[in-house]
Design an enzyme around this catalytic site. Sequence first.
Site, PDB file in Angstrom:
ATOM      1  N   LYS A  22     -55.717  -0.417  -0.585  1.00  0.00           N
ATOM      2  CA  LYS A  22     -54.951   0.730  -0.062  1.00  0.00           C
ATOM      3  C   LYS A  22     -55.678   2.053  -0.301  1.00  0.00           C
ATOM      4  CE  LYS A  22     -51.520   2.510  -2.724  1.00  0.00           C
ATOM      5  NZ  LYS A  22     -51.509   3.945  -3.019  1.00  0.00           N
ATOM      6  N   ASN A  23     -56.134   2.249  -1.530  1.00  0.00           N
ATOM      7  CA  ASN A  23     -56.672   3.563  -1.883  1.00  0.00           C
ATOM      8  C   ASN A  23     -58.074   3.810  -1.328  1.00  0.00           C
ATOM      9  OD1 ASN A  23     -54.282   4.092  -3.092  1.00  0.00           O
ATOM     10  ND2 ASN A  23     -54.992   3.796  -5.196  1.00  0.00           N
ATOM     11  N   CYS A 117     -45.862   8.902  -5.280  1.00  0.00           N
ATOM     12  CA  CYS A 117     -45.036   8.499  -6.419  1.00  0.00           C
ATOM     13  C   CYS A 117     -44.816   9.671  -7.363  1.00  0.00           C
ATOM     14  CB  CYS A 117     -45.703   7.355  -7.176  1.00  0.00           C
ATOM     15  SG  CYS A 117     -45.792   5.829  -6.234  1.00  0.00           S
ATOM     16  N   ARG A 122     -48.166  16.762 -10.072  1.00  0.00           N
ATOM     17  CA  ARG A 122     -49.420  16.234  -9.493  1.00  0.00           C
ATOM     18  C   ARG A 122     -50.083  17.364  -8.699  1.00  0.00           C
ATOM     19  NH1 ARG A 122     -48.513  10.366  -6.820  1.00  0.00           N
ATOM     20  NH2 ARG A 122     -50.777  10.246  -7.032  1.00  0.00           N
ATOM     21  N   ASP A 307     -53.350   2.806 -12.642  1.00  0.00           N
ATOM     22  CA  ASP A 307     -52.532   2.036 -11.692  1.00  0.00           C
ATOM     23  C   ASP A 307     -52.261   0.608 -12.172  1.00  0.00           C
ATOM     24  OD1 ASP A 307     -52.491   4.269 -10.139  1.00  0.00           O
ATOM     25  OD2 ASP A 307     -54.046   3.604  -8.758  1.00  0.00           O
ATOM     26  N   ARG A 399     -45.031  -0.361  -0.243  1.00  0.00           N
ATOM     27  CA  ARG A 399     -45.964   0.723   0.106  1.00  0.00           C
ATOM     28  C   ARG A 399     -47.403   0.296  -0.184  1.00  0.00           C
ATOM     29  NH1 ARG A 399     -44.779   6.342  -2.458  1.00  0.00           N
ATOM     30  NH2 ARG A 399     -46.787   6.581  -1.474  1.00  0.00           N
TER      31      ARG A 399
HETATM   32  N1  EPU Z   1     -55.304  16.493 -10.757  1.00  0.00           N
HETATM   33  C1  EPU Z   1     -55.160  17.838 -10.937  1.00  0.00           C
HETATM   34  N2  EPU Z   1     -55.526  18.664  -9.916  1.00  0.00           N
HETATM   35  C2  EPU Z   1     -56.012  18.200  -8.745  1.00  0.00           C
HETATM   36  C3  EPU Z   1     -56.159  16.825  -8.560  1.00  0.00           C
HETATM   37  C4  EPU Z   1     -55.794  15.979  -9.589  1.00  0.00           C
HETATM   38  O1  EPU Z   1     -54.701  18.296 -11.989  1.00  0.00           O
HETATM   39  O2  EPU Z   1     -56.312  19.009  -7.851  1.00  0.00           O
HETATM   40  C5  EPU Z   1     -54.915  15.573 -11.842  1.00  0.00           C
HETATM   41  C6  EPU Z   1     -53.752  14.692 -11.427  1.00  0.00           C
HETATM   42  O3  EPU Z   1     -52.508  15.337 -11.631  1.00  0.00           O
HETATM   43  C7  EPU Z   1     -53.948  13.491 -12.299  1.00  0.00           C
HETATM   44  C8  EPU Z   1     -55.477  13.397 -12.398  1.00  0.00           C
HETATM   45  O4  EPU Z   1     -55.982  14.685 -12.085  1.00  0.00           O
HETATM   46  O5  EPU Z   1     -53.433  13.774 -13.560  1.00  0.00           O
HETATM   47  C9  EPU Z   1     -56.120  12.373 -11.468  1.00  0.00           C
HETATM   48  O6  EPU Z   1     -55.694  12.621 -10.130  1.00  0.00           O
HETATM   49  P1  EPU Z   1     -56.499  12.062  -8.878  1.00  0.00           P
HETATM   50  O7  EPU Z   1     -56.792  13.200  -7.985  1.00  0.00           O
HETATM   51  O8  EPU Z   1     -57.637  11.235  -9.349  1.00  0.00           O
HETATM   52  O9  EPU Z   1     -55.420  11.125  -8.232  1.00  0.00           O
HETATM   53  P2  EPU Z   1     -54.913  11.070  -6.741  1.00  0.00           P
HETATM   54  O10 EPU Z   1     -56.061  11.242  -5.804  1.00  0.00           O
HETATM   55  O11 EPU Z   1     -53.737  11.950  -6.559  1.00  0.00           O
HETATM   56  C10 EPU Z   1     -55.355   8.514  -6.518  1.00  0.00           C
HETATM   57  C11 EPU Z   1     -54.531   7.323  -6.131  1.00  0.00           C
HETATM   58  C12 EPU Z   1     -53.518   7.013  -7.219  1.00  0.00           C
HETATM   59  C13 EPU Z   1     -54.239   6.812  -8.545  1.00  0.00           C
HETATM   60  C14 EPU Z   1     -55.157   7.998  -8.850  1.00  0.00           C
HETATM   61  C15 EPU Z   1     -56.009   7.787 -10.102  1.00  0.00           C
HETATM   62  C16 EPU Z   1     -54.461   7.429  -3.739  1.00  0.00           C
HETATM   63  C17 EPU Z   1     -53.681   7.696  -2.508  1.00  0.00           C
HETATM   64  N3  EPU Z   1     -53.836   7.607  -4.881  1.00  0.00           N
HETATM   65  O12 EPU Z   1     -54.423   9.580  -6.660  1.00  0.00           O
HETATM   66  O13 EPU Z   1     -52.925   5.798  -6.823  1.00  0.00           O
HETATM   67  O14 EPU Z   1     -53.295   6.692  -9.579  1.00  0.00           O
HETATM   68  O15 EPU Z   1     -56.034   8.242  -7.736  1.00  0.00           O
HETATM   69  O16 EPU Z   1     -56.820   6.671  -9.954  1.00  0.00           O
HETATM   70  O17 EPU Z   1     -55.604   7.023  -3.688  1.00  0.00           O
HETATM   71  C18 EPU Z   1     -51.297   4.120  -6.804  1.00  0.00           C
HETATM   72  O18 EPU Z   1     -52.012   3.505  -5.995  1.00  0.00           O
HETATM   73  O19 EPU Z   1     -50.298   3.612  -7.377  1.00  0.00           O
HETATM   74  C19 EPU Z   1     -51.623   5.509  -7.122  1.00  0.00           C
HETATM   75  C20 EPU Z   1     -50.767   6.346  -7.680  1.00  0.00           C
END
Ligand code: EPU
Length: 430
Positions: A22-23, A117, A122, A307, A399
């Site tokens: 998915k990701n 989620c 976030r 995750d 999802r």
């Molecule tokens: N963060 C910030 N500022 C930003 C971006 C991120 O503070 O501008 C923080 C976030 O709040 C978090 C950390 O940095 O504490 C990591 O966030 P990241 O950007 O890596 O996560 P994401 O891109 O929002 C993706 C996956 C998540 C997975 C995370 C970490 C997708 C759509 N989502 O989220 O997947 O937990 O990377 O590996 O790819 C899931 O699949 O269940 C899921 C939540």
Amino acid sequence: MEKIVVNGGTPLCGEVEVSGFKNAALPIIYACVLVKGKCIIENIPNIIDINRSFDILRGMGAVIRTVDRTTVEIDCTDVVCGTSDYSLVRRLRGSYYLLGAELGRFGKARVAYPGGCDFGVRPIDQHIKGFKALGGKVVTDGGYIEISTENGKVTPANIYFDMSTVGATLNIMLASVMADGMTVIENAAREPHIVDCANFLNSCGAKISGAGSDVIKIKGVESLHGCTYAIIPDMIEAGSFLVAAAATRGNVKVTNVIPKHLESITAKLEEVGVTVEEFDDAVSVRVDGPLRPTNVKTLPYPGFPTDMHPQMCALLATIEGVSFINESIYDNRFRYVEELKRMGASIKVDGRIVTVEGGVPLSAAPLIAVDLRGGIAVLIAALTVSGISEITEINLIERGYDDIVGKLRGLGADIKKVYVPDPVTLKQAN
Ligand code: EPU
């Protein structure tokens, strides 16, 4: 509305094929916006977040044709910038890749604030910082994020992220892939899906190097062309089945995986006493004796993935002794704990530390899937106990898990999906 009904207590046994990630699929699907031409994407998981993404792109003018159950052809030639549906975009996190994709193709973007989620705050400040570094003027207004550039073109830049962020790394890659010059991302995220998206873009003619390390170089190209590309297997789906097998003291082989991506998970499973065997594109686990408690800390790749935290907690609840999980990525990924406690689990959360006093007998109960990974964790716990557990809000599980009920049934689980009329339908029927 549907619910999952499980009669647990049977060890999971057999083979299960893992779907596409998915990701990785999400950024690649949105990356198609950058391409004037047809992209054939293989190994697409059939899950809600992906189907919603197709709806978003179709609403913007993309032509998406299903080739077979796991293959689609996406043609974004006629996509119109800024026309994504607000209510669909806000229902998933991955939709924020539209910001980078629109900016990269049109030099501007207008997309609703993303959803996803609920793990507490976030923020997307690192995405915004990156867009600004690329010459974007960013305005948030009325639930939308709007980005404009001076002459309709992004300017290449050197960007240093304050933390490892998957989403921002990918968004800047998308935004800069057709910039006039070299963009460098430092402290980039290293997850396999970053590499997958870079490989996809390179197959379309991009010049991206260093993906998978913490410095990524993106040499802008004039345009991208269509290609055929297969998404990598879902390491979190694979990990979920391996952990479910261990929790039910079963014997399961997951196939269509890249064992290297699973190393942090299989290492933890070995640490608790599970027997793990690696093959070229499969991993098997079996439980031969008593399991031991352990400590887990979630970290960016190649560390133990956040995750997999809730699923691991469900496993640790079945192992006698005290285990700890330190959640270092999200400040509030603990809503699933209340559901496990309903089953009798002894779990405490203090700040970001989860203390699991394992081995306390669990019992079947009515349960709620509170989010995607929390939902699968609750389902894993239900599979470990005999008696009927009913899980509602299963759309949150669907999802991210392709045919979860069918795949678990294939491993011998007594599980089914049941339609429940929602209160409105009931009222009308009365
Ligand atoms: N963060 C910030 N500022 C930003 C971006 C991120 O503070 O501008 C923080 C976030 O709040 C978090 C950390 O940095 O504490 C990591 O966030 P990241 O950007 O890596 O996560 P994401 O891109 O929002 C993706 C996956 C998540 C997975 C995370 C970490 C997708 C759509 N989502 O989220 O997947 O937990 O990377 O590996 O790819 C899931 O699949 O269940 C899921 C939540």
